[in-house]
Scaffold this motif. Structure first.
Motif, PDB file in Angstrom:
ATOM      1  N   ILE A   1       0.825  -1.202   0.000  1.00  8.51           N
ATOM      2  CA  ILE A   1       0.000   0.000   0.000  1.00  8.51           C
ATOM      3  C   ILE A   1       0.862   1.256   0.000  1.00  8.51           C
ATOM      4  O   ILE A   1       0.591   2.205  -0.730  1.00  8.51           O
ATOM      5  CB  ILE A   1      -0.940  -0.009   1.225  1.00  8.51           C
TER       6      ILE A   1
ATOM      7  N   HIS B   1       0.665   3.892  -3.011  1.00 14.08           N
ATOM      8  CA  HIS B   1       0.304   5.263  -2.664  1.00 14.08           C
ATOM      9  C   HIS B   1       1.426   6.229  -3.066  1.00 14.08           C
ATOM     10  O   HIS B   1       1.165   7.272  -3.680  1.00 14.08           O
ATOM     11  CB  HIS B   1       0.026   5.356  -1.161  1.00 14.08           C
TER      12      HIS B   1
ATOM     13  N   ASN C   1       1.771  12.290   3.622  1.00 15.77           N
ATOM     14  CA  ASN C   1       0.624  12.012   2.764  1.00 15.77           C
ATOM     15  C   ASN C   1       0.088  10.599   2.971  1.00 15.77           C
ATOM     16  O   ASN C   1      -1.120  10.365   2.984  1.00 15.77           O
ATOM     17  CB  ASN C   1       1.020  12.223   1.298  1.00 15.77           C
ATOM     18  N   VAL C   2       1.009   9.682   3.138  1.00 16.20           N
ATOM     19  CA  VAL C   2       0.642   8.276   3.308  1.00 16.20           C
ATOM     20  C   VAL C   2       0.144   8.025   4.732  1.00 16.20           C
ATOM     21  O   VAL C   2      -0.629   7.117   4.975  1.00 16.20           O
ATOM     22  CB  VAL C   2       1.852   7.368   2.985  1.00 16.20           C
ATOM     23  N   CYS C   3       0.587   8.846   5.647  1.00 20.66           N
ATOM     24  CA  CYS C   3       0.340   8.682   7.084  1.00 20.66           C
ATOM     25  C   CYS C   3       1.163   7.543   7.665  1.00 20.66           C
ATOM     26  O   CYS C   3       0.615   6.565   8.197  1.00 20.66           O
ATOM     27  CB  CYS C   3      -1.142   8.457   7.389  1.00 20.66           C
TER      28      CYS C   3
ATOM     29  N   MET D   1      -5.106   4.324 -11.194  1.00 20.11           N
ATOM     30  CA  MET D   1      -5.378   4.655  -9.794  1.00 20.11           C
ATOM     31  C   MET D   1      -5.537   6.170  -9.655  1.00 20.11           C
ATOM     32  O   MET D   1      -6.458   6.653  -8.990  1.00 20.11           O
ATOM     33  CB  MET D   1      -4.231   4.179  -8.891  1.00 20.11           C
TER      34      MET D   1
ATOM     35  N   ILE E   1      -8.884   8.433  -8.627  1.00 24.93           N
ATOM     36  CA  ILE E   1      -8.863   9.445  -7.570  1.00 24.93           C
ATOM     37  C   ILE E   1      -9.416  10.760  -8.085  1.00 24.93           C
ATOM     38  O   ILE E   1     -10.214  11.416  -7.410  1.00 24.93           O
ATOM     39  CB  ILE E   1      -7.419   9.616  -7.037  1.00 24.93           C
TER      40      ILE E   1
ATOM     41  N   TRP F   1      -4.537  -2.124   7.855  1.00 25.22           N
ATOM     42  CA  TRP F   1      -3.761  -0.887   7.789  1.00 25.22           C
ATOM     43  C   TRP F   1      -4.218  -0.100   6.577  1.00 25.22           C
ATOM     44  O   TRP F   1      -4.454  -0.668   5.519  1.00 25.22           O
ATOM     45  CB  TRP F   1      -2.290  -1.256   7.658  1.00 25.22           C
ATOM     46  N   CYS F   2      -4.356   1.202   6.679  1.00 24.01           N
ATOM     47  CA  CYS F   2      -4.644   1.954   5.473  1.00 24.01           C
ATOM     48  C   CYS F   2      -3.932   3.289   5.455  1.00 24.01           C
ATOM     49  O   CYS F   2      -3.665   3.893   6.484  1.00 24.01           O
ATOM     50  CB  CYS F   2      -6.132   2.086   5.229  1.00 24.01           C
ATOM     51  N   SER F   3      -3.622   3.708   4.253  1.00 22.32           N
ATOM     52  CA  SER F   3      -2.828   4.919   4.075  1.00 22.32           C
ATOM     53  C   SER F   3      -3.739   6.105   3.816  1.00 22.32           C
ATOM     54  O   SER F   3      -4.925   5.952   3.554  1.00 22.32           O
ATOM     55  CB  SER F   3      -1.880   4.738   2.903  1.00 22.32           C
ATOM     56  N   GLY F   4      -3.187   7.302   3.860  1.00 23.87           N
ATOM     57  CA  GLY F   4      -3.964   8.503   3.581  1.00 23.87           C
ATOM     58  C   GLY F   4      -4.946   8.827   4.687  1.00 23.87           C
ATOM     59  O   GLY F   4      -4.982   8.160   5.725  1.00 23.87           O
ATOM     60  N   ASN F   5      -5.758   9.850   4.418  1.00 27.19           N
ATOM     61  CA  ASN F   5      -6.695  10.335   5.413  1.00 27.19           C
ATOM     62  C   ASN F   5      -7.703  11.246   4.711  1.00 27.19           C
ATOM     63  O   ASN F   5      -7.312  12.254   4.123  1.00 27.19           O
ATOM     64  CB  ASN F   5      -5.919  11.106   6.485  1.00 27.19           C
TER      65      ASN F   5
ATOM     66  N   GLY G   1      -3.981  12.047  -1.132  1.00 23.30           N
ATOM     67  CA  GLY G   1      -4.046  11.538   0.236  1.00 23.30           C
ATOM     68  C   GLY G   1      -5.460  11.390   0.756  1.00 23.30           C
ATOM     69  O   GLY G   1      -5.757  10.465   1.518  1.00 23.30           O
TER      70      GLY G   1
ATOM     71  N   ASN H   1      -8.250  10.797  -0.990  1.00 22.63           N
ATOM     72  CA  ASN H   1      -9.111   9.833  -1.701  1.00 22.63           C
ATOM     73  C   ASN H   1      -8.537   8.429  -1.796  1.00 22.63           C
ATOM     74  O   ASN H   1      -9.197   7.514  -2.275  1.00 22.63           O
ATOM     75  CB  ASN H   1      -9.396  10.345  -3.117  1.00 22.63           C
ATOM     76  N   MET H   2      -7.305   8.285  -1.330  1.00 24.06           N
ATOM     77  CA  MET H   2      -6.639   6.994  -1.507  1.00 24.06           C
ATOM     78  C   MET H   2      -7.353   5.854  -0.795  1.00 24.06           C
ATOM     79  O   MET H   2      -7.494   4.763  -1.335  1.00 24.06           O
ATOM     80  CB  MET H   2      -5.186   7.089  -1.027  1.00 24.06           C
TER      81      MET H   2
ATOM     82  N   MET I   1      -8.397   2.594  -2.820  1.00 26.65           N
ATOM     83  CA  MET I   1      -7.730   1.350  -2.429  1.00 26.65           C
ATOM     84  C   MET I   1      -8.779   0.327  -2.001  1.00 26.65           C
ATOM     85  O   MET I   1      -8.687  -0.852  -2.328  1.00 26.65           O
ATOM     86  CB  MET I   1      -6.772   1.653  -1.276  1.00 26.65           C
TER      87      MET I   1
END
Lengths: 141, 141
Positions: free
Chosen positions: A6, A10, A31-33, A131, A135, B89-93, B101, B103-104, B108
């Motif tokens: 991921i 990302h 950005n990815v957190c 991807m 978005i 687990w997930c990325s972005g926010n 970031g 819309n990821m 995903m």
DNA sequence: TTCAACTGTAACTGCTAATATTACAGTAAC
DNA sequence: GTTACTGTAATATTAGCAGTTACAGTTGAA
């Protein structure tokens, strides 16, 4: 699914969004957190595989090398997370004196190999460029 | 993949191999290589869904209710491990002030929903009966 | 030529999820 | 009523993973 997959996807999408731009591990991580050190690890790996270029030192960072429409999720999956579908835990035991118990591991394994192939062929149809398009669509919706 | 899925499949194949036979959680656990309490938990769940019958008390145990060729791995997957492909687990926010970031997560997620469907349709073509056949083939090979 | 801003890596910590185990109440056969 | 089971919850134990720290190496600019 593996979080490095991921992070890789990302990061690549982000870099595809700002072409020619260097982005530092800190920017990407925000950005990815996640933590910059994780980003450096993942992108360092993608550098070795030719997906990104890196520049060390002041003003350095990461930059896309390939065309976003030439990178599929299957490529990234194979690099970062191959075999993640197959469970680590397994039942039965080849030494066992029972037809079912002694052969289950092999049969189960072949099932998961097939599943892995299906998954890869699905991922092969999704590019980093797509991807980014998805978005954008979502943004404008 | 979730180990309960494997325990479920293995147990059903084992029961299919000895039809009309009651097998206790202890016997099954020895064959699967896990703890009897885990087998009881998994098969207790499959009982509620109508896959097996259980009998408590002395001489009790578990018995198949359905025809092995009527149970697919997709059925078991949905019962025991649905959503296990989608990462925790997930990325972005979504709150983030960046198109990528924010819309990821959604994009995903839609990717993994698609993957999950592919996986289920693959599992839908494999029955417990076929698993047993594969084991027999391997035994005679 | 020194400082500041980066990457590359390895090591370590801490958390969380998953597996194993224990325990015991309930139930059925003998 | 004793033995052999299931049902289920609670608890321990383990392993994997994400987060973090640390620092050496590299580069650009003042």
């Amino acid at each position: 699914m593996n979080s490095e997959f991921i992070i890789a996807v990302h990061s690549l999408v982000l870099l595809a969004h700002k072409p020619d731009c260097m982005a530092s591990s800190e920017e990407i991580a925000a950005n990815v957190c996640t933590h910059p050190a994780r980003v450096r690890k993942v992108l360092g790996f993608l550098r070795k595989r030719g997906y990104v270029a890196t520049r060390e030192g002041s003003g350095g960072g990461y930059k896309l090398l390939k065309d976003p429409s030439d990178m599929t999720l299957a490529d990234i999956y194979r690099e970062m997370a191959a075999g993640s579908l197959t469970p680590t835990w397994c039942s039965g035991n080849p030494e066992m004196d029972c037809m079912v118990g002694s052969n289950m591991q092999d049969v189960m394994n072949s099932v998961f190999c097939g599943a892995e192939q299906k998954l890869e062929s699905y991922f092969a149809e999704i590019t980093i460029g797509q991807m980014l398009s998805r978005i954008k669509e979502r943004q404008h919706a």
